[in-house]
Design a protein around this motif. Sequence first.
Motif, mmCIF file in Angstrom:
data_model
loop_
_atom_site.group_PDB
_atom_site.id
_atom_site.type_symbol
_atom_site.label_atom_id
_atom_site.label_comp_id
_atom_site.label_asym_id
_atom_site.label_seq_id
_atom_site.Cartn_x
_atom_site.Cartn_y
_atom_site.Cartn_z
ATOM 1 N N UNK A 245 0.855 -1.178 0.000
ATOM 2 C CA UNK A 245 0.000 0.000 0.000
ATOM 3 C C UNK A 245 0.894 1.231 0.000
ATOM 4 N N UNK A 246 0.574 2.190 -0.865
ATOM 5 C CA UNK A 246 1.368 3.414 -0.963
ATOM 6 C C UNK A 246 0.455 4.627 -0.975
ATOM 7 N N UNK A 247 1.043 5.779 -0.680
ATOM 8 C CA UNK A 247 0.373 7.048 -0.915
ATOM 9 C C UNK A 247 1.197 7.750 -1.974
ATOM 10 N N UNK A 248 0.546 8.139 -3.066
ATOM 11 C CA UNK A 248 1.241 8.717 -4.206
ATOM 12 C C UNK A 248 0.724 10.116 -4.513
ATOM 13 N N UNK A 249 1.641 10.992 -4.908
ATOM 14 C CA UNK A 249 1.297 12.330 -5.351
ATOM 15 C C UNK A 249 1.550 12.367 -6.850
ATOM 16 N N UNK A 250 0.474 12.542 -7.602
ATOM 17 C CA UNK A 250 0.536 12.485 -9.061
ATOM 18 C C UNK A 250 0.476 13.906 -9.619
ATOM 19 N N UNK A 251 1.534 14.320 -10.341
ATOM 20 C CA UNK A 251 1.522 15.671 -10.908
ATOM 21 C C UNK A 251 0.492 15.778 -12.039
ATOM 22 N N UNK A 252 0.052 16.993 -12.352
ATOM 23 C CA UNK A 252 -0.958 17.177 -13.396
ATOM 24 C C UNK A 252 -0.599 16.529 -14.730
ATOM 25 N N UNK A 253 0.674 16.552 -15.082
ATOM 26 C CA UNK A 253 1.095 15.982 -16.367
ATOM 27 C C UNK A 253 0.854 14.482 -16.449
ATOM 28 N N UNK A 254 0.729 13.808 -15.292
ATOM 29 C CA UNK A 254 0.464 12.366 -15.262
ATOM 30 C C UNK A 254 -0.950 12.081 -14.772
ATOM 31 N N UNK A 255 -1.768 13.142 -14.686
ATOM 32 C CA UNK A 255 -3.164 12.979 -14.249
ATOM 33 C C UNK A 255 -4.069 13.456 -15.392
ATOM 34 N N UNK A 256 -4.783 14.556 -15.181
ATOM 35 C CA UNK A 256 -5.716 15.053 -16.190
ATOM 36 C C UNK A 256 -5.222 16.313 -16.882
ATOM 37 N N UNK A 257 -3.959 16.700 -16.605
ATOM 38 C CA UNK A 257 -3.311 17.795 -17.307
ATOM 39 C C UNK A 257 -4.082 19.097 -17.298
ATOM 40 N N UNK A 258 -4.035 19.766 -18.454
ATOM 41 C CA UNK A 258 -4.673 21.078 -18.596
ATOM 42 C C UNK A 258 -6.170 20.991 -18.867
ATOM 43 N N UNK A 259 -6.693 19.783 -19.043
ATOM 44 C CA UNK A 259 -8.126 19.627 -19.315
ATOM 45 C C UNK A 259 -8.939 19.465 -18.048
ATOM 46 N N UNK A 260 -8.395 18.751 -17.054
ATOM 47 C CA UNK A 260 -9.155 18.470 -15.846
ATOM 48 C C UNK A 260 -10.315 17.545 -16.156
ATOM 49 N N UNK A 261 -11.243 17.444 -15.233
ATOM 50 C CA UNK A 261 -12.472 16.675 -15.435
ATOM 51 C C UNK A 261 -13.608 17.654 -15.177
ATOM 52 N N UNK A 262 -14.148 18.193 -16.273
ATOM 53 C CA UNK A 262 -15.138 19.256 -16.172
ATOM 54 C C UNK A 262 -16.401 18.913 -16.955
ATOM 55 N N UNK A 263 -17.512 19.433 -16.473
ATOM 56 C CA UNK A 263 -18.801 19.281 -17.152
ATOM 57 C C UNK A 263 -18.937 20.354 -18.233
ATOM 58 N N UNK A 264 -19.902 20.175 -19.110
ATOM 59 C CA UNK A 264 -20.160 21.182 -20.143
ATOM 60 C C UNK A 264 -20.514 22.532 -19.536
ATOM 61 N N UNK A 265 -21.097 22.518 -18.342
ATOM 62 C CA UNK A 265 -21.468 23.757 -17.653
ATOM 63 C C UNK A 265 -20.253 24.537 -17.159
ATOM 64 N N UNK A 266 -19.069 23.884 -17.170
ATOM 65 C CA UNK A 266 -17.862 24.545 -16.695
ATOM 66 C C UNK A 266 -17.468 24.143 -15.287
ATOM 67 N N UNK A 267 -18.376 23.486 -14.573
ATOM 68 C CA UNK A 267 -18.064 23.014 -13.221
ATOM 69 C C UNK A 267 -17.080 21.848 -13.334
ATOM 70 N N UNK A 268 -16.047 21.853 -12.487
ATOM 71 C CA UNK A 268 -14.997 20.837 -12.578
ATOM 72 C C UNK A 268 -14.911 19.997 -11.308
ATOM 73 N N UNK A 269 -14.908 18.686 -11.491
ATOM 74 C CA UNK A 269 -14.643 17.777 -10.376
ATOM 75 C C UNK A 269 -13.154 17.833 -10.050
ATOM 76 N N UNK A 270 -12.334 17.817 -11.095
ATOM 77 C CA UNK A 270 -10.883 17.967 -10.967
ATOM 78 C C UNK A 270 -10.505 19.131 -11.878
ATOM 79 N N UNK A 271 -10.003 20.206 -11.296
ATOM 80 C CA UNK A 271 -9.675 21.409 -12.056
ATOM 81 C C UNK A 271 -8.474 21.163 -12.967
#
Length: 180
Positions: free
Chosen positions: A135-161
Amino acid sequence: MKPLSTPSFTLLLLLLVQTTSGFTLSRRDAFVKTASIATGGVVIGTQSSIANAGPTIYTTDKGVKYAILKEAGKGGSPLSGDIVAVEYTGYLTSGKIFDATHAEGKGNSLLFKLGTGSVIPGLDDMVSQMVVGQKVQAIVPPSLAYGDKGVCLDSGECLIKPGETLVYDIYLKKATIPPP
């Protein structure tokens, strides 16, 4: 993998939290945290106690920082193409949980084929470094996660900015060779 000292990592995490999520510390909180780090864990003020030594922080070749929370028994790391089962909790740097499987030991796990792009690159990279039962705790930088897109709805609200750094607690439950 090269270890990063715990005080350096703590300072890095404080700066990261402050710059990526708009989180600001009061001058007193910043002083207490900095003093605690500078004095090797001795907290000055009303909480005069010595903090336990933190875990060693490692960095994968791709840039995921992690600490081992639970050592595993003997065994190797899964290989690209293996099917893995993991239990995890994903956090924003603010501490808010954005996704999770159920608690360790429950029947719900995330199953995916390692190295095929089924999950974010940082999670794929981290699991490829682990051993079953670890078991580990990891810190994932944006470049290895969702980058500049994030996880956002069409309305503009973002779960992950966009540009968000993510933190994962990951337990590698199982790794198997896929059927032919």
